[in-house]
Design a protein around this motif. Structure first.
Motif, PDB file in Angstrom:
ATOM      1  N   VAL A  72       0.940  -1.190  -0.096  1.00 24.06           N
ATOM      2  CA  VAL A  72      -0.087   0.214  -0.061  1.00 24.06           C
ATOM      3  C   VAL A  72       0.807   1.331   0.204  1.00 24.06           C
ATOM      4  N   ARG A  73       2.171   1.199   0.433  1.00 21.84           N
ATOM      5  CA  ARG A  73       3.065   2.287   0.464  1.00 21.84           C
ATOM      6  C   ARG A  73       3.393   3.042  -1.091  1.00 21.84           C
ATOM      7  N   ASP A  74       3.393   1.685  -1.892  1.00 21.00           N
ATOM      8  CA  ASP A  74       3.561   1.997  -3.299  1.00 21.00           C
ATOM      9  C   ASP A  74       2.527   2.722  -3.980  1.00 21.00           C
ATOM     10  N   ILE A  75       1.203   2.256  -3.427  1.00 25.78           N
ATOM     11  CA  ILE A  75      -0.121   2.819  -3.792  1.00 25.78           C
ATOM     12  C   ILE A  75       0.061   4.236  -3.605  1.00 25.78           C
ATOM     13  N   GLY A  76       0.174   4.552  -2.564  1.00 29.57           N
ATOM     14  CA  GLY A  76       0.017   6.080  -1.923  1.00 29.57           C
ATOM     15  C   GLY A  76       1.184   6.833  -2.648  1.00 29.57           C
ATOM     16  N   GLU A  77       2.297   6.274  -2.945  1.00 31.59           N
ATOM     17  CA  GLU A  77       3.204   7.165  -3.756  1.00 31.59           C
ATOM     18  C   GLU A  77       2.792   7.358  -5.160  1.00 31.59           C
ATOM     19  N   ALA A  78       2.299   6.112  -5.876  1.00 32.12           N
ATOM     20  CA  ALA A  78       1.790   6.535  -7.355  1.00 32.12           C
ATOM     21  C   ALA A  78       0.798   7.465  -7.325  1.00 32.12           C
ATOM     22  N   ALA A  79      -0.342   7.398  -6.136  1.00 30.75           N
ATOM     23  CA  ALA A  79      -1.263   8.360  -6.434  1.00 30.75           C
ATOM     24  C   ALA A  79      -0.648   9.853  -6.541  1.00 30.75           C
TER      25      ALA A  79
END
Length: 285
Positions: free
Chosen positions: A168-175
């Protein structure tokens, strides 16, 4: 630039807030009064109201430039999302970054995935600048499995073919990247780690890190649904059971090209499941 973030008290939304603040973006969050309080940095504006209240949503959108739209898995997920989309359109929001899910077009018999597919269609139809983020299975779901793993069982019925997963940390960064660079408007990204995860490989990784035998719990979905009904509402237990059922029947994996696009979006390799397992096991100790 100011961004409204919904779902900011959850695992993904909280990371989106952090990543936006790192980039110097002004952030407003919309939270329900009934939600568990979360300590946001003092620079974050907090708007209170329900996603089902059009007046509250409209008020939260006033004065913001962009919207990160995340809806929880709830019975009225589609209604919540469409209220936000319609109100954003009326206020001429510059961009909506919507958190959808991998392969939503293939899973219209799963309620929460069907809702996301409908929202995607709406965004394409309504003429709002948008970016679609389609994450795989969240690695952080495994944080609920500590008791089962302590008993030597990896319980998620994800099958043997392998599914795509993401931290989920990669999702947040992508967003945050998508919200702060206009070249991502109109794009769709599948958010997935490079390697697929199967029930057997997950069990083996946990066994190696925990230093004790861990077995894959298998794919008896009737038993799985019955087991979680004591912890979840019946409708949600059924919805998740159907999700795993279609994963087993139709697969839940991104292509190599899609995985490479995610790597390029981040500018680095996404976090691996193995690294997540090692980090989590250390924290549990």
């Amino acid at each position: 630039m100011k961004v409204l973030v919904t779902g900011a008290t959850g695992k993904v939304g909280a990371v989106v807030v952090q990543e936006l603040l790192k980039r110097g973006v002004l952030v407003r969050v919309l939270v329900r009064d009934s939600e568990t309080p979360r300590e946001f940095p003092t620079s974050v504006e907090v708007a209170h109201g329900s996603m089902l209240d059009p007046v509250a949503v409209e008020a939260a959108l006033q004065g913001v430039d962009k919207l990160f739209l995340l809806n929880a898995i709830v019975p009225d997920e589609l209604n919540q999302a469409l209220i936000a989309v319609v109100k954003a359109k009326k206020q001429s929001i510059q961009q909506i970054v919507y958190l959808s899910a991998l392969r939503v077009d293939q899973f219209r018999d799963v309620a929460h995935l069907a809702s996301k597919h409908a929202v995607e269609d709406g965004l394409r139809t309504f003429g709002i600048p948008y970016t679609l983020l389609r994450p795989g299975y969240f690695m952080q779901n495994e944080l609920m499995f500590k008791d089962a793993l302590d008993q030597g069982i990896y319980p998620a019925p994800i099958g043997s073919d392998g599914i795509s997963v993401v931290d989920v940390r990669d999702i947040g960064e992508a967003a945050a990247i998508a919200l702060t660079d206009e070249k991502h408007i109109g794009q769709t990204y599948e958010l997935v780690a490079a390697a697929l995860l199967s029930g057997a490989s997950a069990a083996a990784l946990w066994a190696g890190v925990l230093g004790r035998p861990v077995q894959y719990g298998g794919e008896d979905l009737d038993a799985w649904e019955q087991g979680v009904r004591g912890m979840l509402p019946g409708w949600l237990a059924f919805d998740l059971r159907m999700m795993f059922e279609v994963f087993l029947e139709r697969g839940f994996s991104a292509t190599q090209v899609e995985a490479e696009r995610f790597r390029a979006l981040l500018g680095r390799e996404p976090r691996s499941y193995e690294a997540f397992v090692k980090e989590t096991a250390t924290a549990w100790r």
